[in-house]
Design a protein around this motif. Structure first.
Motif, PDB file in Angstrom:
ATOM      1  N   SER A   1       0.827  -1.215   0.000  1.00  0.00           N
ATOM      2  CA  SER A   1       0.000   0.000   0.000  1.00  0.00           C
ATOM      3  C   SER A   1       0.857   1.259   0.000  1.00  0.00           C
ATOM      4  O   SER A   1       0.497   2.265  -0.630  1.00  0.00           O
ATOM      5  CB  SER A   1      -0.954   0.005   1.195  1.00  0.00           C
ATOM      6  OG  SER A   1      -0.242   0.035   2.422  1.00  0.00           O
ATOM      7  N   THR A   2       1.983   1.232   0.693  1.00  0.00           N
ATOM      8  CA  THR A   2       2.889   2.387   0.683  1.00  0.00           C
ATOM      9  C   THR A   2       3.588   2.508  -0.659  1.00  0.00           C
ATOM     10  O   THR A   2       3.681   3.603  -1.238  1.00  0.00           O
ATOM     11  CB  THR A   2       3.935   2.263   1.800  1.00  0.00           C
ATOM     12  OG1 THR A   2       3.265   2.282   3.072  1.00  0.00           O
ATOM     13  CG2 THR A   2       4.929   3.416   1.752  1.00  0.00           C
ATOM     14  N   ILE A   3       4.069   1.392  -1.183  1.00  0.00           N
ATOM     15  CA  ILE A   3       4.795   1.428  -2.457  1.00  0.00           C
ATOM     16  C   ILE A   3       3.899   1.951  -3.588  1.00  0.00           C
ATOM     17  O   ILE A   3       4.336   2.743  -4.428  1.00  0.00           O
ATOM     18  CB  ILE A   3       5.330   0.030  -2.804  1.00  0.00           C
ATOM     19  CG1 ILE A   3       6.336  -0.431  -1.744  1.00  0.00           C
ATOM     20  CG2 ILE A   3       5.974   0.019  -4.197  1.00  0.00           C
ATOM     21  CD1 ILE A   3       6.756  -1.876  -1.875  1.00  0.00           C
TER      22      ILE A   3
ATOM     23  N   ASP B   1       7.125  -9.984   3.747  1.00  0.00           N
ATOM     24  CA  ASP B   1       7.469  -9.189   2.567  1.00  0.00           C
ATOM     25  C   ASP B   1       6.723  -9.597   1.302  1.00  0.00           C
ATOM     26  O   ASP B   1       6.919  -8.977   0.252  1.00  0.00           O
ATOM     27  CB  ASP B   1       8.977  -9.288   2.310  1.00  0.00           C
ATOM     28  CG  ASP B   1       9.789  -8.782   3.476  1.00  0.00           C
ATOM     29  OD1 ASP B   1       9.549  -7.653   3.919  1.00  0.00           O
ATOM     30  OD2 ASP B   1      10.657  -9.530   3.970  1.00  0.00           O
ATOM     31  N   VAL B   2       5.886 -10.613   1.390  1.00  0.00           N
ATOM     32  CA  VAL B   2       5.287 -11.138   0.161  1.00  0.00           C
ATOM     33  C   VAL B   2       4.338 -10.128  -0.491  1.00  0.00           C
ATOM     34  O   VAL B   2       4.189 -10.128  -1.714  1.00  0.00           O
ATOM     35  CB  VAL B   2       4.584 -12.492   0.392  1.00  0.00           C
ATOM     36  CG1 VAL B   2       5.572 -13.529   0.891  1.00  0.00           C
ATOM     37  CG2 VAL B   2       3.408 -12.360   1.364  1.00  0.00           C
TER      38      VAL B   2
ATOM     39  N   LYS C   1       5.943  -8.032  -5.618  1.00  0.00           N
ATOM     40  CA  LYS C   1       5.677  -7.781  -7.037  1.00  0.00           C
ATOM     41  C   LYS C   1       5.611  -6.295  -7.389  1.00  0.00           C
ATOM     42  O   LYS C   1       5.391  -5.952  -8.549  1.00  0.00           O
ATOM     43  CB  LYS C   1       4.347  -8.426  -7.443  1.00  0.00           C
ATOM     44  CG  LYS C   1       4.295  -9.927  -7.278  1.00  0.00           C
ATOM     45  CD  LYS C   1       2.914 -10.453  -7.667  1.00  0.00           C
ATOM     46  CE  LYS C   1       2.793 -11.949  -7.466  1.00  0.00           C
ATOM     47  NZ  LYS C   1       1.453 -12.467  -7.828  1.00  0.00           N
ATOM     48  N   GLU C   2       5.799  -5.407  -6.410  1.00  0.00           N
ATOM     49  CA  GLU C   2       5.417  -4.014  -6.607  1.00  0.00           C
ATOM     50  C   GLU C   2       6.522  -3.090  -7.098  1.00  0.00           C
ATOM     51  O   GLU C   2       6.243  -1.996  -7.566  1.00  0.00           O
ATOM     52  CB  GLU C   2       4.838  -3.440  -5.309  1.00  0.00           C
ATOM     53  CG  GLU C   2       3.624  -4.184  -4.790  1.00  0.00           C
ATOM     54  CD  GLU C   2       2.463  -4.198  -5.786  1.00  0.00           C
ATOM     55  OE1 GLU C   2       2.348  -3.246  -6.590  1.00  0.00           O
ATOM     56  OE2 GLU C   2       1.683  -5.156  -5.753  1.00  0.00           O
ATOM     57  N   THR C   3       7.792  -3.482  -6.962  1.00  0.00           N
ATOM     58  CA  THR C   3       8.870  -2.577  -7.336  1.00  0.00           C
ATOM     59  C   THR C   3       9.574  -3.043  -8.602  1.00  0.00           C
ATOM     60  O   THR C   3       9.336  -4.139  -9.104  1.00  0.00           O
ATOM     61  CB  THR C   3       9.898  -2.449  -6.188  1.00  0.00           C
ATOM     62  OG1 THR C   3      10.377  -3.748  -5.837  1.00  0.00           O
ATOM     63  CG2 THR C   3       9.263  -1.795  -4.966  1.00  0.00           C
TER      64      THR C   3
ATOM     65  N   ILE D   1       8.143 -15.095  -9.303  1.00  0.00           N
ATOM     66  CA  ILE D   1       8.463 -13.678  -9.178  1.00  0.00           C
ATOM     67  C   ILE D   1       9.973 -13.510  -9.340  1.00  0.00           C
ATOM     68  O   ILE D   1      10.757 -14.210  -8.702  1.00  0.00           O
ATOM     69  CB  ILE D   1       8.019 -13.133  -7.805  1.00  0.00           C
ATOM     70  CG1 ILE D   1       6.491 -13.233  -7.665  1.00  0.00           C
ATOM     71  CG2 ILE D   1       8.473 -11.682  -7.626  1.00  0.00           C
ATOM     72  CD1 ILE D   1       5.991 -12.941  -6.266  1.00  0.00           C
ATOM     73  N   LYS D   2      10.382 -12.587 -10.181  1.00  0.00           N
ATOM     74  CA  LYS D   2      11.809 -12.347 -10.389  1.00  0.00           C
ATOM     75  C   LYS D   2      12.408 -11.654  -9.164  1.00  0.00           C
ATOM     76  O   LYS D   2      11.800 -10.775  -8.582  1.00  0.00           O
ATOM     77  CB  LYS D   2      12.022 -11.478 -11.626  1.00  0.00           C
ATOM     78  CG  LYS D   2      11.687 -12.187 -12.941  1.00  0.00           C
ATOM     79  CD  LYS D   2      11.992 -11.296 -14.128  1.00  0.00           C
ATOM     80  CE  LYS D   2      11.698 -12.004 -15.445  1.00  0.00           C
ATOM     81  NZ  LYS D   2      11.985 -11.141 -16.610  1.00  0.00           N
TER      82      LYS D   2
END
Length: 234
Positions: free
Chosen positions: A154-156, A176-177, A181-183, A203-204
């Motif tokens: 939500s912050t990212i 951290d899951v 995927k967010e960055t 996920i990479k």
């Protein structure tokens, strides 16, 4: 001041620090290692939410809160590469934002001790704690209503705007899951649960052992000698 080319969002426990302070308290003064690991596996398998198991962990610790703070200050060590990275980040205008499922008073106390007064400029988004009976009784206060207790994504997502800097995340565990995927680039700690999750979900990620390798790669991105794609492909 140079323009902001990158922002690093980072987990705290087990990422900036060598050990997870919450795991340390749970293993030694709460339910113990075996029960905690069994709960972590239930989150990875989808049987339970992180919100559920983290409350179980914290509720199992029956010490006064001040004693908990004192114990982590005595026992938790800083990742050997973080101070050099943080000094570089201040000099190169790379903001560091801590996204944690831990409790703000413990995180701030550890940062102040391990990093120094300059750590006051690090933004912390985390859970908190409710104290009763002068701290002899306490409970975790979650950041939000999500299944994570603190949905780090939500912050990212607030930074996902046109023309934004490169967004980076560093973490190690099941808390951290939601951010995985967010960055643009995910640093996942070698041998930890976040890598297990990333492999399951395709996920990479880029593996790290200490902040020294994170520092090296972010510095190359900022000075233009590497790109996110070139680092991910290695």
């Amino acid at each position: 001041m140079s323009p902001v080319k990158a922002i690093l969002f980072t987990d705290f426990d087990g990422t900036i620090t060598k050990q997870d302070s919450n795991d340390f308290l749970t293993d030694n003064y709460g339910m113990g290692y075996e029960k905690r690991r069994a709960l972590n596996k239930q989150v990875i398998s989808g049987e339970k939410t992180f919100r559920e198991i983290f409350k179980e962990m914290m509720d199992s610790i029956k010490l006064p809160f001040k004693k908990c703070v004192d114990l982590v200050l005595e026992n938790i060590e800083l990742d050997p590469g973080f101070n050099d990275f943080y000094t570089w980040s201040l000099e190169n205008n790379v903001p560091v934002i801590v996204l944690s499922s831990g409790m703000e008073p413990i995180i701030r106390a550890l940062l102040t001790k391990l990093v120094g007064e300059s750590a006051q400029s690090i933004k912390i988004v985390s859970n908190n704690v409710k104290l009763e009976d002068e701290g002899n009784s306490w409970e975790i206060v979650y950041h939000d209503d999500s299944d994570f207790g603190h949905d780090k994504s939500s912050t990212i997502k607030k930074y996902l705007k046109p023309g934004r800097p490169i967004l980076l995340y560093a973490g190690d565990g099941i808390s951290d899951v939601s951010a995985a995927k967010e960055t643009d680039l995910l640093f996942a700690k070698k041998g930890q649960d976040l890598i297990t999750y990333c492999k399951q979900q395709n996920i990479k990620y880029t593996e790290f052992e200490t902040y020294a390798s994170i520092h090296e790669r972010i510095a190359k991105i900022v000075d233009g000698t590497e790109t996110v794609d070139s680092i991910v492909s290695k």
